[in-house]
Design a protein around this motif. Structure first.
Motif, PDB file in Angstrom:
ATOM      1  N   GLU A  72       0.795  -1.230   0.000  1.00 28.90           N
ATOM      2  CA  GLU A  72       0.000   0.000   0.000  1.00 28.90           C
ATOM      3  C   GLU A  72       0.822   1.274   0.000  1.00 28.90           C
ATOM      4  N   THR A  73       2.110   1.194   0.386  1.00 31.61           N
ATOM      5  CA  THR A  73       2.933   2.413   0.439  1.00 31.61           C
ATOM      6  C   THR A  73       4.166   2.353  -0.445  1.00 31.61           C
ATOM      7  N   GLY A  74       4.582   1.154  -0.856  1.00 27.94           N
ATOM      8  CA  GLY A  74       5.832   0.999  -1.595  1.00 27.94           C
ATOM      9  C   GLY A  74       7.043   0.885  -0.687  1.00 27.94           C
ATOM     10  N   ILE A  75       6.847   1.006   0.629  1.00 27.66           N
ATOM     11  CA  ILE A  75       7.950   0.998   1.583  1.00 27.66           C
ATOM     12  C   ILE A  75       8.064  -0.371   2.261  1.00 27.66           C
ATOM     13  N   HIS A  76       9.266  -0.929   2.217  1.00 23.35           N
ATOM     14  CA  HIS A  76       9.546  -2.185   2.901  1.00 23.35           C
ATOM     15  C   HIS A  76      10.041  -1.849   4.297  1.00 23.35           C
ATOM     16  N   GLY A  77       9.501  -2.544   5.297  1.00 21.17           N
ATOM     17  CA  GLY A  77       9.880  -2.234   6.661  1.00 21.17           C
ATOM     18  C   GLY A  77      10.184  -3.458   7.493  1.00 21.17           C
ATOM     19  N   ASP A  78      10.876  -3.231   8.598  1.00 14.23           N
ATOM     20  CA  ASP A  78      11.177  -4.256   9.589  1.00 14.23           C
ATOM     21  C   ASP A  78      10.413  -3.908  10.857  1.00 14.23           C
ATOM     22  N   ILE A  79       9.784  -4.900  11.451  1.00 16.90           N
ATOM     23  CA  ILE A  79       8.995  -4.660  12.664  1.00 16.90           C
ATOM     24  C   ILE A  79       9.926  -4.389  13.837  1.00 16.90           C
ATOM     25  N   ILE A  80       9.591  -3.310  14.572  1.00 18.25           N
ATOM     26  CA  ILE A  80      10.371  -2.970  15.769  1.00 18.25           C
ATOM     27  C   ILE A  80       9.510  -2.992  17.035  1.00 18.25           C
ATOM     28  N   GLY A  81       8.212  -3.217  16.885  1.00 20.43           N
ATOM     29  CA  GLY A  81       7.344  -3.283  18.060  1.00 20.43           C
ATOM     30  C   GLY A  81       5.896  -3.507  17.689  1.00 20.43           C
ATOM     31  N   THR A  82       5.105  -3.795  18.706  1.00 15.53           N
ATOM     32  CA  THR A  82       3.659  -4.001  18.552  1.00 15.53           C
ATOM     33  C   THR A  82       2.931  -2.754  19.026  1.00 15.53           C
ATOM     34  N   LEU A  83       1.984  -2.270  18.219  1.00 13.01           N
ATOM     35  CA  LEU A  83       1.216  -1.075  18.584  1.00 13.01           C
ATOM     36  C   LEU A  83      -0.108  -1.429  19.253  1.00 13.01           C
ATOM     37  N   SER A 138      -9.999   7.710  15.327  1.00 16.00           N
ATOM     38  CA  SER A 138      -9.458   7.927  16.674  1.00 16.00           C
ATOM     39  C   SER A 138      -8.690   6.711  17.182  1.00 16.00           C
ATOM     40  N   ASP A 139      -9.129   5.499  16.844  1.00 11.69           N
ATOM     41  CA  ASP A 139      -8.418   4.300  17.288  1.00 11.69           C
ATOM     42  C   ASP A 139      -6.984   4.293  16.761  1.00 11.69           C
ATOM     43  N   GLU A 140      -6.805   4.720  15.509  1.00  8.55           N
ATOM     44  CA  GLU A 140      -5.465   4.761  14.927  1.00  8.55           C
ATOM     45  C   GLU A 140      -4.639   5.886  15.542  1.00  8.55           C
ATOM     46  N   ARG A 141      -5.287   7.001  15.887  1.00  6.69           N
ATOM     47  CA  ARG A 141      -4.558   8.089  16.551  1.00  6.69           C
ATOM     48  C   ARG A 141      -3.968   7.590  17.877  1.00  6.69           C
ATOM     49  N   ALA A 142      -4.722   6.765  18.600  1.00 11.09           N
ATOM     50  CA  ALA A 142      -4.227   6.207  19.867  1.00 11.09           C
ATOM     51  C   ALA A 142      -3.014   5.308  19.632  1.00 11.09           C
ATOM     52  N   LEU A 143      -3.002   4.569  18.517  1.00 12.02           N
ATOM     53  CA  LEU A 143      -1.856   3.711  18.201  1.00 12.02           C
ATOM     54  C   LEU A 143      -0.601   4.527  17.919  1.00 12.02           C
ATOM     55  N   VAL A 144      -0.759   5.690  17.314  1.00 14.80           N
ATOM     56  CA  VAL A 144       0.392   6.552  17.040  1.00 14.80           C
ATOM     57  C   VAL A 144       0.983   7.062  18.357  1.00 14.80           C
ATOM     58  N   ASP A 145       0.131   7.299  19.347  1.00 16.14           N
ATOM     59  CA  ASP A 145       0.635   7.677  20.670  1.00 16.14           C
ATOM     60  C   ASP A 145       1.474   6.548  21.265  1.00 16.14           C
ATOM     61  N   VAL A 146       1.035   5.302  21.070  1.00 16.00           N
ATOM     62  CA  VAL A 146       1.811   4.139  21.529  1.00 16.00           C
ATOM     63  C   VAL A 146       3.166   4.120  20.826  1.00 16.00           C
ATOM     64  N   ALA A 147       3.172   4.389  19.520  1.00 15.90           N
ATOM     65  CA  ALA A 147       4.425   4.410  18.754  1.00 15.90           C
ATOM     66  C   ALA A 147       5.386   5.455  19.322  1.00 15.90           C
ATOM     67  N   SER A 148       4.875   6.615  19.639  1.00 20.49           N
ATOM     68  CA  SER A 148       5.725   7.676  20.203  1.00 20.49           C
ATOM     69  C   SER A 148       6.354   7.220  21.516  1.00 20.49           C
ATOM     70  N   HIS A 149       5.573   6.543  22.358  1.00 18.77           N
ATOM     71  CA  HIS A 149       6.105   6.038  23.630  1.00 18.77           C
ATOM     72  C   HIS A 149       7.154   4.948  23.399  1.00 18.77           C
ATOM     73  N   LEU A 150       6.885   4.050  22.439  1.00 22.94           N
ATOM     74  CA  LEU A 150       7.868   2.996  22.127  1.00 22.94           C
ATOM     75  C   LEU A 150       9.190   3.599  21.677  1.00 22.94           C
ATOM     76  N   LEU A 151       9.125   4.602  20.819  1.00 23.59           N
ATOM     77  CA  LEU A 151      10.346   5.249  20.335  1.00 23.59           C
ATOM     78  C   LEU A 151      11.083   5.964  21.465  1.00 23.59           C
ATOM     79  N   ARG A 152      10.330   6.621  22.315  1.00 27.57           N
ATOM     80  CA  ARG A 152      10.944   7.353  23.440  1.00 27.57           C
ATOM     81  C   ARG A 152      11.618   6.370  24.396  1.00 27.57           C
ATOM     82  N   ASP A 153      10.952   5.225  24.667  1.00 23.89           N
ATOM     83  CA  ASP A 153      11.497   4.234  25.593  1.00 23.89           C
ATOM     84  C   ASP A 153      12.711   3.521  25.034  1.00 23.89           C
ATOM     85  N   SER A 154      12.804   3.414  23.692  1.00 23.51           N
ATOM     86  CA  SER A 154      13.927   2.689  23.092  1.00 23.51           C
ATOM     87  C   SER A 154      15.117   3.603  22.805  1.00 23.51           C
ATOM     88  N   ALA A 155      14.932   4.902  22.991  1.00 20.53           N
ATOM     89  CA  ALA A 155      16.011   5.868  22.703  1.00 20.53           C
ATOM     90  C   ALA A 155      17.078   5.853  23.766  1.00 20.53           C
TER      91      ALA A 155
END
Length: 155
Positions: A72-83, A138-155
């Motif tokens: 759907e995006t053309g971008i290949h990715g590697d999973i780094i966490g569960t949202l 709104s459900d997807e907006r909440a998942l993006v908040d989870v992503a932000s926390h995952l990134l902050r915690d892994s930094a």
């Protein structure tokens, strides 16, 4: 009692569907960018969402998420966490559909942003802090908040 209140609508058959997808981030610049897809709704309005699609027979949720994000995006990715998982109901073609979608956080590993998928009207890289403003659900907006926390915690 009115006649209309005595008539019952026939029960629609229930169908369960499972999908997977997620938020793929380009981490190469000064701030993370997330790939979003835009689809036209029945009224022709562009609605932005996270890429996702059906889990194929024999696929894990993770494999389906990687494949669907790429399709759907053309971008290949590697999973780094569960949202997380979202479930919702809708009616289509005379069926009540209960859809469960498993979302993952992915790091972009290659590819080029593309809207070649027939189900996708547009794709865009959006700065992570601006994604929630663009997402239609709104459900997807909440998942993006989870992503932000995952990134902050892994930094």
């Amino acid at each position: 009692m009115s006649r209309a209140s005595n008539t019952r609508r026939p029960r629609l058959p229930r169908v369960d569907e499972t999908s997977a997808g997620g938020l793929v981030l380009d981490m190469s610049g000064p701030e993370p960018l997330g790939a979003l897809i835009g689809r036209l709704n029945r009224r022709g309005r562009l609605l932005w969402s996270l890429p996702k699609g059906h889990v194929e027979t024999g696929e894990t949720f993770e494999q389906a998420a990687i494949r669907e994000v790429a399709e759907e995006t053309g971008i290949h990715g590697d999973i780094i966490g569960t949202l997380g998982t979202i479930d919702f109901w809708f009616v289509v073609e005379g069926r009540r559909v209960h859809k469960t979608v498993h979302h993952f956080l992915l790091r972009a590993a290659g590819g080029e942003l593309s809207d070649e998928d027939v189900e996708v009207a547009e794709v865009a890289w959006v700065p992570l802090p601006k994604i929630t403003e663009r997402l239609a659900y709104s459900d997807e907006r909440a998942l993006v908040d989870v992503a932000s926390h995952l990134l902050r915690d892994s930094a």
